[in-house]
Design a protein around this motif. Sequence first.
Motif, mmCIF file in Angstrom:
data_model
loop_
_atom_site.group_PDB
_atom_site.id
_atom_site.type_symbol
_atom_site.label_atom_id
_atom_site.label_comp_id
_atom_site.label_asym_id
_atom_site.label_seq_id
_atom_site.Cartn_x
_atom_site.Cartn_y
_atom_site.Cartn_z
ATOM 1 N N ARG A 81 26.807 35.514 -2.216
ATOM 2 C CA ARG A 81 25.718 35.009 -1.379
ATOM 3 C C ARG A 81 24.606 34.342 -2.193
ATOM 4 N NH1 ARG A 81 24.018 40.176 1.797
ATOM 5 N NH2 ARG A 81 24.444 41.033 -0.260
ATOM 6 N N ASP A 82 24.676 34.384 -3.534
ATOM 7 C CA ASP A 82 23.700 33.684 -4.361
ATOM 8 C C ASP A 82 23.784 32.188 -4.093
ATOM 9 O OD1 ASP A 82 22.990 36.053 -5.423
ATOM 10 O OD2 ASP A 82 24.040 35.783 -7.325
ATOM 11 N N SER A 83 22.652 31.481 -4.210
ATOM 12 C CA SER A 83 22.621 30.047 -3.885
ATOM 13 C C SER A 83 21.938 29.241 -4.979
ATOM 14 C CB SER A 83 21.909 29.819 -2.558
ATOM 15 O OG SER A 83 20.554 30.217 -2.661
ATOM 16 N N LEU A 84 22.252 27.957 -5.011
ATOM 17 C CA LEU A 84 21.669 27.024 -5.957
ATOM 18 C C LEU A 84 20.951 25.942 -5.158
ATOM 19 C CD1 LEU A 84 21.682 26.428 -9.058
ATOM 20 C CD2 LEU A 84 23.475 24.760 -8.575
ATOM 21 N N GLN A 85 19.664 25.782 -5.374
ATOM 22 C CA GLN A 85 18.889 24.798 -4.631
ATOM 23 C C GLN A 85 18.429 23.682 -5.564
ATOM 24 O OE1 GLN A 85 15.695 26.406 -2.333
ATOM 25 N NE2 GLN A 85 14.820 24.406 -1.838
ATOM 26 N N ILE A 86 18.641 22.405 -5.153
ATOM 27 C CA ILE A 86 18.303 21.240 -5.964
ATOM 28 C C ILE A 86 17.237 20.425 -5.250
ATOM 29 C CG2 ILE A 86 19.189 19.145 -7.064
ATOM 30 C CD1 ILE A 86 21.958 20.458 -6.975
ATOM 31 N N SER A 87 16.152 20.121 -5.959
ATOM 32 C CA SER A 87 15.101 19.275 -5.399
ATOM 33 C C SER A 87 14.934 18.053 -6.286
ATOM 34 C CB SER A 87 13.777 20.040 -5.324
ATOM 35 O OG SER A 87 13.905 21.180 -4.513
ATOM 36 N N THR A 88 14.843 16.867 -5.694
ATOM 37 C CA THR A 88 14.667 15.639 -6.460
ATOM 38 C C THR A 88 13.436 14.882 -5.974
ATOM 39 O OG1 THR A 88 16.066 14.361 -4.959
ATOM 40 C CG2 THR A 88 17.140 15.414 -6.835
ATOM 41 N N LEU A 89 12.827 14.135 -6.865
ATOM 42 C CA LEU A 89 11.693 13.284 -6.534
ATOM 43 C C LEU A 89 11.897 11.939 -7.214
ATOM 44 C CD1 LEU A 89 8.875 12.766 -5.360
ATOM 45 C CD2 LEU A 89 7.925 13.713 -7.476
ATOM 46 N N VAL A 90 11.985 10.870 -6.417
ATOM 47 C CA VAL A 90 12.164 9.523 -6.951
ATOM 48 C C VAL A 90 10.825 8.808 -6.910
ATOM 49 C CG1 VAL A 90 13.356 7.319 -6.678
ATOM 50 C CG2 VAL A 90 14.541 9.463 -6.157
ATOM 51 N N CYS A 91 10.364 8.309 -8.039
ATOM 52 C CA CYS A 91 9.070 7.626 -8.114
ATOM 53 C C CYS A 91 9.233 6.314 -8.863
ATOM 54 C CB CYS A 91 8.051 8.516 -8.832
ATOM 55 S SG CYS A 91 6.430 7.755 -8.985
ATOM 56 N N SER A 92 8.842 5.194 -8.230
ATOM 57 C CA SER A 92 8.942 3.881 -8.856
ATOM 58 C C SER A 92 7.662 3.560 -9.602
ATOM 59 C CB SER A 92 9.201 2.810 -7.788
ATOM 60 O OG SER A 92 9.111 1.516 -8.358
ATOM 61 N N THR A 93 7.818 3.082 -10.827
ATOM 62 C CA THR A 93 6.656 2.629 -11.595
ATOM 63 C C THR A 93 6.531 1.110 -11.548
ATOM 64 O OG1 THR A 93 8.023 2.520 -13.598
ATOM 65 C CG2 THR A 93 6.821 4.568 -13.183
ATOM 66 N N LYS A 94 7.378 0.450 -10.774
ATOM 67 C CA LYS A 94 7.360 -0.998 -10.687
ATOM 68 C C LYS A 94 6.987 -1.505 -9.298
ATOM 69 C CE LYS A 94 7.967 -5.268 -11.921
ATOM 70 N NZ LYS A 94 6.951 -5.935 -12.738
ATOM 71 N N LEU A 95 7.574 -0.943 -8.261
ATOM 72 C CA LEU A 95 7.330 -1.415 -6.904
ATOM 73 C C LEU A 95 6.512 -0.411 -6.107
ATOM 74 C CD1 LEU A 95 10.762 -3.021 -5.954
ATOM 75 C CD2 LEU A 95 8.657 -4.175 -6.599
ATOM 76 N N THR A 96 5.558 -0.904 -5.383
ATOM 77 C CA THR A 96 4.723 -0.054 -4.549
ATOM 78 C C THR A 96 5.485 0.399 -3.316
ATOM 79 O OG1 THR A 96 2.698 0.002 -3.221
ATOM 80 C CG2 THR A 96 3.813 -2.096 -3.392
ATOM 81 N N GLN A 97 5.083 1.519 -2.788
ATOM 82 C CA GLN A 97 5.677 2.013 -1.550
ATOM 83 C C GLN A 97 4.825 1.628 -0.350
ATOM 84 O OE1 GLN A 97 8.774 3.478 -1.825
ATOM 85 N NE2 GLN A 97 8.424 2.804 -3.933
ATOM 86 N N ASN A 98 3.701 0.933 -0.582
ATOM 87 C CA ASN A 98 2.864 0.466 0.514
ATOM 88 C C ASN A 98 3.526 -0.726 1.182
ATOM 89 O OD1 ASN A 98 0.596 -1.399 1.626
ATOM 90 N ND2 ASN A 98 -0.397 0.593 1.403
ATOM 91 N N VAL A 99 3.797 -0.612 2.455
ATOM 92 C CA VAL A 99 4.555 -1.631 3.175
ATOM 93 C C VAL A 99 3.816 -2.971 3.187
ATOM 94 C CG1 VAL A 99 5.565 -2.268 5.401
ATOM 95 C CG2 VAL A 99 5.673 0.104 4.613
ATOM 96 N N ASP A 100 2.510 -2.948 3.407
ATOM 97 C CA ASP A 100 1.743 -4.189 3.491
ATOM 98 C C ASP A 100 1.696 -4.921 2.147
ATOM 99 O OD1 ASP A 100 1.220 -3.716 6.171
ATOM 100 O OD2 ASP A 100 -0.661 -2.661 5.766
ATOM 101 N N LEU A 101 1.481 -4.183 1.079
ATOM 102 C CA LEU A 101 1.450 -4.797 -0.247
ATOM 103 C C LEU A 101 2.834 -5.273 -0.656
ATOM 104 C CD1 LEU A 101 -0.083 -5.575 -2.767
ATOM 105 C CD2 LEU A 101 0.153 -3.226 -3.587
#
Length: 340
Positions: A81-101
């Motif tokens: 019943r032991d479990s392995l949990q994976i968390s990821t975070l993707v962060c761009s240093t080139k493109l903004t995530q602001n839709v308008d920009l």
Amino acid sequence: MRYSLSSMAFGARRSSLLGTAHRSACVAPSAGLLVSWRPRACAPRPRAREVTDVCGPDEFGRRARLPRFRSTGGGHHICSRDSLQISTLVCSTKLTQNVDLLGLLKWRSNIRALNENLKKLMKVDGGEVVKFLQDTLDALFSIMMEFSDSNTYDKLVFDALVFLIGLIADRKFQHFNAVLEAYIRQHFSATLAYKKLLSVLTEYVDTASRGLDCEPLKRAFKALEYIFKFTVRSRCLYSQLYEGKEKKEYDDSVRILLEKFNVLMKSPLEGNTLLMQGASLKYLPMILQDVATTFDPVLLSHLLHDFIRSLPPDRLMKQKLQSMTAIVGTQLFKMEGKTF
């Protein structure tokens, strides 16, 4: 995502994933990846001995081996019943995530929305814009060059440029001033931008000189110094590329603009006109250092003389004196061998 340790493999060796037989462990195989093992309580069982299962291929095509345990004596072993949990975070240093920009930065993919995207830029949070200052400036001047034969987007691009320069003038973003200076010297390459910038600014000053409200000009005054840095740099690049071609046209454009300022100074109107006159006295001396490098200094001095004299004697006396002091402090006033 949860994986059973008794049936699936994560692609890591026992030493990097499980470590010792503690009840909890945490490893980070790569940047942005957090792997945590959260075992559930199991009853004590005899000591385990290792048996290896071969599982399916991982993302690199390798077949992973996962240690599992069988009881051989005292101690604990991993519960099913032991479990392995994976968390990821993707962060761009080139493109903004602001839709308008992002819409402006990728304007070529949707030219129909260009008009709207230019307007939206001036509503984007300043902190997000300055992080992508060079990319945003590249986009604005690319639009100017792309539509050099049309004035469809000239005012919107001009206003967007004023917005960017205004952000840098804000105390919160003053450390980006060096970035803007470096961009003008090293990256700016729009050889036709000076025509567009002078044309829009002349139109704004002409509107104000006729006593009409011109809100864009009010904002442009604070950015006037850098507007002319871009203008002069653009003209220099054009002159280098085409060996001084269209020098007369450039001189005429600068002269007409300064004459419009002189017309504005003559107006006896109050309200917005008075504010525009005060702003002209304050900010116009800031452009002289750059303008004098590409424009006849003698003609420039005569136009400045008319600029000061055009203001009625009893109007904005303090601002007039401050403006004259600023003009005297420029290199234009210190040039030798010139008769002004």
